[in-house]
Design an enzyme around this catalytic site. Structure first.
Site, PDB file in Angstrom:
ATOM      1  N   LYS A  59     -22.781 -40.208  18.444  1.00 14.19           N
ATOM      2  CA  LYS A  59     -23.258 -38.842  18.708  1.00 14.19           C
ATOM      3  C   LYS A  59     -22.086 -37.875  18.724  1.00 14.19           C
ATOM      4  O   LYS A  59     -21.244 -37.913  19.622  1.00 14.19           O
ATOM      5  CB  LYS A  59     -23.999 -38.747  20.046  1.00 14.19           C
ATOM      6  CG  LYS A  59     -24.758 -37.393  20.132  1.00 14.19           C
ATOM      7  CD  LYS A  59     -25.253 -37.049  21.510  1.00 14.19           C
ATOM      8  CE  LYS A  59     -24.204 -36.389  22.357  1.00 14.19           C
ATOM      9  NZ  LYS A  59     -23.710 -35.097  21.804  1.00 14.19           N
ATOM     10  N   GLU A  94     -11.699 -41.766  27.157  1.00  9.85           N
ATOM     11  CA  GLU A  94     -10.492 -40.995  26.856  1.00  9.85           C
ATOM     12  C   GLU A  94     -10.780 -39.582  27.323  1.00  9.85           C
ATOM     13  O   GLU A  94     -11.609 -38.898  26.735  1.00  9.85           O
ATOM     14  CB  GLU A  94     -10.196 -41.074  25.353  1.00  9.85           C
ATOM     15  CG  GLU A  94      -8.758 -40.731  25.024  1.00  9.85           C
ATOM     16  CD  GLU A  94      -8.571 -39.267  24.723  1.00  9.85           C
ATOM     17  OE1 GLU A  94      -8.231 -38.524  25.680  1.00  9.85           O
ATOM     18  OE2 GLU A  94      -8.771 -38.867  23.584  1.00  9.85           O
ATOM     19  N   CYS A 133      -6.500 -32.795  23.997  1.00 11.35           N
ATOM     20  CA  CYS A 133      -6.420 -33.504  25.287  1.00 11.35           C
ATOM     21  C   CYS A 133      -4.969 -33.677  25.729  1.00 11.35           C
ATOM     22  O   CYS A 133      -4.689 -33.693  26.918  1.00 11.35           O
ATOM     23  CB  CYS A 133      -7.147 -34.841  25.222  1.00 11.35           C
ATOM     24  SG  CYS A 133      -6.626 -35.873  23.851  1.00 11.35           S
ATOM     25  N   GLU A 168      -7.266 -28.500  33.670  1.00 11.36           N
ATOM     26  CA  GLU A 168      -7.183 -28.484  32.209  1.00 11.36           C
ATOM     27  C   GLU A 168      -7.859 -27.198  31.713  1.00 11.36           C
ATOM     28  O   GLU A 168      -9.045 -26.990  31.949  1.00 11.36           O
ATOM     29  CB  GLU A 168      -7.913 -29.704  31.639  1.00 11.36           C
ATOM     30  CG  GLU A 168      -7.888 -29.752  30.127  1.00 11.36           C
ATOM     31  CD  GLU A 168      -8.467 -31.053  29.582  1.00 11.36           C
ATOM     32  OE1 GLU A 168      -9.635 -31.379  29.883  1.00 11.36           O
ATOM     33  OE2 GLU A 168      -7.746 -31.745  28.828  1.00 11.36           O
TER      34      GLU A 168
END
Ligand code: NAI
Ligand code: MG
Length: 504
Positions: free
Chosen positions: A201, A276, A310, A408
């Site tokens: 997906k 991750e 990331c 983040e």
């Protein structure tokens, strides 16, 4: 500054191939065929360079998800893929890589239209990166072996044992929007090499290249049902994939928040899980650096892909003796990183992926200012025709308590701090719930390795940033993830080990 404000950010005309890909009827790829959804729901494809809707794809229903998982389950259990000679799996994967290579230009354009990244970047990084993941993992298909234990004698008789590596089974793979094709291939390559079957997906913001990937898989020799594609939302389709009893493994890349939720949801059926997740990666600049090389390097560490990476080098720690010079050098890169429409051939940075991400990033910049941070560069939205642009931004006068330093941001925003000694900077760099990556810039090899050993991060770069190689394992410490992708560990994450012991 003048030059930046006069850039024409109108999106360029799409190629005929791209128009065709955008005009396709919304369908799902299940059991080797394009099929209609059981419901009528669709999700808009938006071009973040203009904010315009340019196509539609399926919003999958629970029934669609179940159908895809059932196809993957049957294809796994009947051995049509797992049972092939490993060298045949290897050949088929290289065949798929060849098809992607032949269509690289179209894939780069679609990625640019869908995600907002410059087409040139997609051509240089995303598409070749995706292909190399497939080629690297293809080689493992024929090299997966177990161990043997030498026969030995017990009072009851002679014993002999060995181990076998077997594919884990049906894999639900859920990927984010920052490197859509690369992330998809990073996920499918080890699973396919191991002999698993897949339901993939893509993110609801960026499903376009995954749809083309399914076309190319259909053209390859991969048996039907081995790869299935579901498009739709995370909290519905993604959630159903994670909880489905017929799924053996979940592999996810995305936010730490959703990664934690997925880990919980996969527990009831004790699925294998690889996560991750997010990062807030420190970049340490030592006093001895060559500024002319380092300043552009640390600018790239944060502004590449508009900071939607990331491993983005989002916390800069520069030694006090070079701090001002490094920031001056980064500021001189403002024109280079000025955001442009994704199909503008001059562009190095595009808009952010979505309105939601735009608001999130601008919200962080505002919070930083409220908390007392100074904006040394950027911080604004440059003139445009409705796209999600944010200027490359440097914040100074920050402290470790501010949200801009702790969280983040996932945008082109770096927080810059000074340091005096190595022990102190290692502590500050490690003061984060994340531990994905870190960068060190220095000519002092000894200092570099001393600091690398102190940093709590899955990957440490020296004098470069965000370099990944399919052969090197990639994974996060702390709340940045569980398990590894790439390299030997990457393929092992898709394998079970069976011990067989016999009395001879
Ligand atoms: P997200 O983590 O919500 O989405 C990533 C993927 O997970 C998408 O495919 C989404 O459909 C799926 N998903 C969402 N909820 C799910 C659920 N309950 N069950 C199963 N699948 C689910 O990330 P989002 O909302 O797009 O971005 C939010 C923040 O996450 C970003 O600002 C950034 O900080 C971080 N992020 C980190 C990424 C990374 O590479 N580590 C990639 C994307 C986002
Ligand atoms: Mg989300």
């Amino acid at each position: 500054m003048n030059e930046i404000t006069t850039i024409n950010r109108t999106q360029r005309e799409y190629s005929e191939a791209a128009k065709k890909a955008l005009a396709r009827a919304p369908q799902l790829f299940i059991n080797g065929e394009w099929v209609d959804s059981s419901g009528g729901g669709t999700i808009d494809i938006e071009d973040p360079s203009s904010g315009k809707v340019v196509g539609k794809f399926v919003e999958a229903t629970d029934k669609d998800v179940d159908r895809a998982i059932s196809a993957a389950r049957i294809a796994f259990d009947d051995g049509r893929w797992t049972g092939l000679p490993p060298i045949t799996r290897e050949r088929i994967l290289h065949g798929l890589a060849d098809i992607l290579e032949a269509n690289a230009d179209e894939l780069a354009e679609l990625e640019a239209i869908d995600n907002g990244k410059p087409k040139g970047m997609a051509s240089m990084v995303d598409v070749p990166g995706a292909i190399s993941q497939i080629r690297y993992m293809a080689g493992w298909a024929s090299k997966l072996t177990g161990d043997t234990i030498p026969p030995y004698t017990m009072p009851t008789g002679m014993m002999f044992g060995y181990t076998m590596k077997e594919p884990v089974g049906v894999c639900a793979q859920i990927v984010p929007w920052n490197f859509p094709l690369l992330m998809a291939c990073l996920k499918i390559a080890p699973a396919l090499a191991a002999g698993c079957t897949i339901v993939l997906k893509p993110a609801e913001q960026t499903s376009l290249t995954a749809l083309r990937l399914a076309d190319f898989i259909q053209q390859s020799d991969l048996p039907p049902g081995v790869f299935n594609l579901i498009t739709g939302y995370g909290h519905t389709a993604g959630d159903r994939m994670v909880k489905h009893p017929d799924v053996d493994k979940v592999a996810f890349t995305g936010s730490t928040e959703i990664g934690k939720l997925i880990n919980k949801n996969a527990t009831d059926t004790l699925k294998h899980v690889t996560l991750e997740l997010g990062g807030k990666s420190p970049v340490v600049v030592m006093p001895d650096v060559d500024i002319a090389e380092t300043a552009p390097g640390v600018a790239q560490a944060i502004f590449f892909n508009a900071g939607q990476v990331c491993v983005a080098g989002s916390r800069l720690y520069a030694h006090k003796s070079v701090f001002d010079k490094v920031l001056e050098g980064m500021s001189e890169m403002a024109d280079f990183w000025a955001p442009r429409a994704s199909l503008d051939p001059e562009g190095h940075m595009g808009p952010l992926v979505s309105k939601e991400q735009h608001e999130r990033v601008l919200g962080y910049i505002e919070a930083g200012k409220r908390d007392g941070a100074s904006v040394l560069m950027g911080g604004d939205v440059p003139s445009n025709d409705g796209g999600y642009y944010v200027s490359p931004t440097i914040l100074t006068d920050v402290n470790p308590q501010m949200s801009v330093v702790r969280e983040e941001i996932f945008g082109p925003v770096v927080v810059a701090q000074r340091f005096e000694d190595l022990d102190e900077v290692a502590k500050e760099a490690n003061d984060s719930v994340y531990g994905l990556a870190a960068g060190i810039w220095t000519k002092d090899v000894s200092a570099m390795h001393r600091l690398a050993s102190k940093l709590k991060a899955g990957t440490v770069w020296g004098n470069c940033h965000a370099m990944i190689d399919a052969a090197l394992p990639f994974g996060g410490y702390k709340e940045s993830g569980i398990g590894h992708e790439q390299g030997r560990l990457g393929i092992e994450a898709y394998l079970e080990t069976k011990s067989v012991i016999m009395k001879l």
